[in-house]
Design an enzyme around this catalytic site. Structure first.
Site, PDB file in Angstrom:
ATOM      1  N   ARG A  41      76.630  32.549  55.465  1.00 36.52           N
ATOM      2  CA  ARG A  41      77.846  32.198  54.816  1.00 36.52           C
ATOM      3  C   ARG A  41      77.363  32.179  53.458  1.00 36.52           C
ATOM      4  NH1 ARG A  41      78.329  25.429  54.587  1.00 36.52           N
ATOM      5  NH2 ARG A  41      79.537  26.225  56.826  1.00 36.52           N
ATOM      6  N   HIS A  68      86.994  30.252  58.288  1.00 38.44           N
ATOM      7  CA  HIS A  68      86.419  29.510  58.937  1.00 38.44           C
ATOM      8  C   HIS A  68      85.775  29.386  59.601  1.00 38.44           C
ATOM      9  CE1 HIS A  68      82.443  26.726  58.552  1.00 38.44           C
ATOM     10  NE2 HIS A  68      83.372  25.383  58.421  1.00 38.44           N
ATOM     11  N   GLN A  71      84.104  26.778  62.500  1.00 39.57           N
ATOM     12  CA  GLN A  71      84.829  25.410  62.307  1.00 39.57           C
ATOM     13  C   GLN A  71      86.420  25.466  63.715  1.00 39.57           C
ATOM     14  OE1 GLN A  71      83.753  22.219  61.093  1.00 39.57           O
ATOM     15  NE2 GLN A  71      84.830  21.689  61.898  1.00 39.57           N
ATOM     16  N   ASP A 156      91.174  18.665  54.659  1.00 39.03           N
ATOM     17  CA  ASP A 156      89.598  19.211  54.203  1.00 39.03           C
ATOM     18  C   ASP A 156      89.974  18.471  52.376  1.00 39.03           C
ATOM     19  OD1 ASP A 156      87.328  21.086  53.730  1.00 39.03           O
ATOM     20  OD2 ASP A 156      88.484  22.345  54.144  1.00 39.03           O
ATOM     21  N   CYS A 196      86.348  19.299  58.894  1.00 34.72           N
ATOM     22  CA  CYS A 196      85.440  19.598  58.974  1.00 34.72           C
ATOM     23  C   CYS A 196      84.191  18.852  58.743  1.00 34.72           C
ATOM     24  CB  CYS A 196      85.760  20.801  58.835  1.00 34.72           C
ATOM     25  SG  CYS A 196      86.284  21.003  56.622  1.00 34.72           S
ATOM     26  N   ARG A 224      80.111  21.469  66.546  1.00 38.17           N
ATOM     27  CA  ARG A 224      79.594  22.965  66.125  1.00 38.17           C
ATOM     28  C   ARG A 224      78.576  23.528  66.656  1.00 38.17           C
ATOM     29  NH1 ARG A 224      81.154  23.836  60.550  1.00 38.17           N
ATOM     30  NH2 ARG A 224      80.047  26.005  61.321  1.00 38.17           N
TER      31      ARG A 224
HETATM   32  N1  NVA Z   1      86.665  24.122  52.514  1.00 34.78           N
HETATM   33  C1  NVA Z   1      84.849  23.208  53.032  1.00 34.78           C
HETATM   34  C2  NVA Z   1      84.765  23.525  54.448  1.00 34.78           C
HETATM   35  C3  NVA Z   1      83.275  23.199  54.159  1.00 34.78           C
HETATM   36  C4  NVA Z   1      82.493  23.234  55.530  1.00 34.78           C
HETATM   37  C5  NVA Z   1      84.398  24.073  51.851  1.00 34.78           C
HETATM   38  O1  NVA Z   1      84.589  25.789  51.970  1.00 34.78           O
HETATM   39  O2  NVA Z   1      83.854  24.062  51.176  1.00 34.78           O
END
Ligand code: NVA
Length: 247
Positions: A41, A68, A71, A156, A196, A224
């Site tokens: 990540r 992502h 997710q 989001d 998410c 998840r």
């Molecule tokens: N778009 C958000 C997703 C978080 C799970 C981020 O990248 O922070």
């Protein structure tokens, strides 16, 4: 990994030589001689692709600034559980054209659904990713038009990880991009709402919607776990049945 009887190591940048400037390729070569699978990540997408290109074991994208995908496995599992096959359905993405939006575009291509996107100018998704999706992606200049008759509404945060300093600027740019009851009212009556998480009630979504009857955010969060266990099984044993892809 723990549920499967294995072990998981969490390595922050401080716990690896990456944090001390070791080339990604070298770290990938060393770490992948010691473990069965790696999930990364990070911010830069190229960190994951570069690591994967130098790894002996599967590398999972656990989130980058660009995508992502894990997710999306959970989101799609959640849709299938509640409503069945998503093929031929329509999803509205409201808000930032960010990593989640890009992964929704990929999902629309793989699972064959239509994606409506309402995002402010300056925050549209990457045109190269959009171009790949052809007619499956349609743009709208307001939230209500994007949500009309859709089966699923998704949003989001306005400022993703690493964009915290842009929060105030983004609050202005996104002020007309909240998923509220007005938006849900024009979607199909059995439409679902997903996010998410973490969510900011009163910004990208109203409390009424995220805590309302159409919201499936906690099933989505739980999935998840299940979706990523299936992914590990697929990658490590190669015999997972991908039930997401229906007959
Ligand atoms: N778009 C958000 C997703 C978080 C799970 C981020 O990248 O922070």
């Amino acid at each position: 990994m723990a549920h499967f009887g294995g072990h998981a190591l969490f390595l922050s940048p401080r716990d690896t030589q990456l944090g001390r400037g070791e080339p990604i390729a070298d770290s990938a070569k060393v770490i992948s001689r010691m473990v069965d699978c790696v999930m990364l990540r990070t911010h830069e997408h190229e960190t994951v692709t570069h690591f994967a290109a130098n790894s002996r074991v599967p590398v999972i994208n656990g989130l980058t600034d660009k995508e992502h995908p894990c997710q999306l496995l959970a989101d799609m599992q959640t849709y299938f559980e509640h409503r069945g096959d998503i093929r031929g359905r329509t999803v509205a993405w409201i808000g930032d054209g960010n990593n989640m939006c890009h992964s929704y575009i990929h999902a629309a291509m793989v699972l064959d659904f239509t994606l409506h996107i309402a995002a402010p100018q300056g925050y549209l998704p990457n045109p190269e990713i959009v171009a790949l999706a052809g007619e499956r992606v349609k743009f709208f200049d307001n939230t209500v038009d994007a949500a009309k008759n859709v089966d699923l509404v998704v949003t989001d945060v306005w400022a993703s990880m690493g964009q915290e300093e842009e929060q105030k600027l983004r609050e202005i740019a996104f002020k007309d991009y909240q998923v509220d009851s007005r938006v849900m009212a024009v979607a199909k009556s059995d439409a679902l709402f997903m996010h998410c998480l973490p969510a900011h009630r009163g910004e990208e979504v109203s409390a009424e919607v995220i805590d309302g009857a159409q919201s499936v955010i906690f099933d989505e969060a739980e999935n998840r776990l299940h979706a990523q266990k299936a992914l590990l099984e697929l990658l490590l044993c190669g015999n997972a049945k991908i039930s997401l892809l229906s007959d």
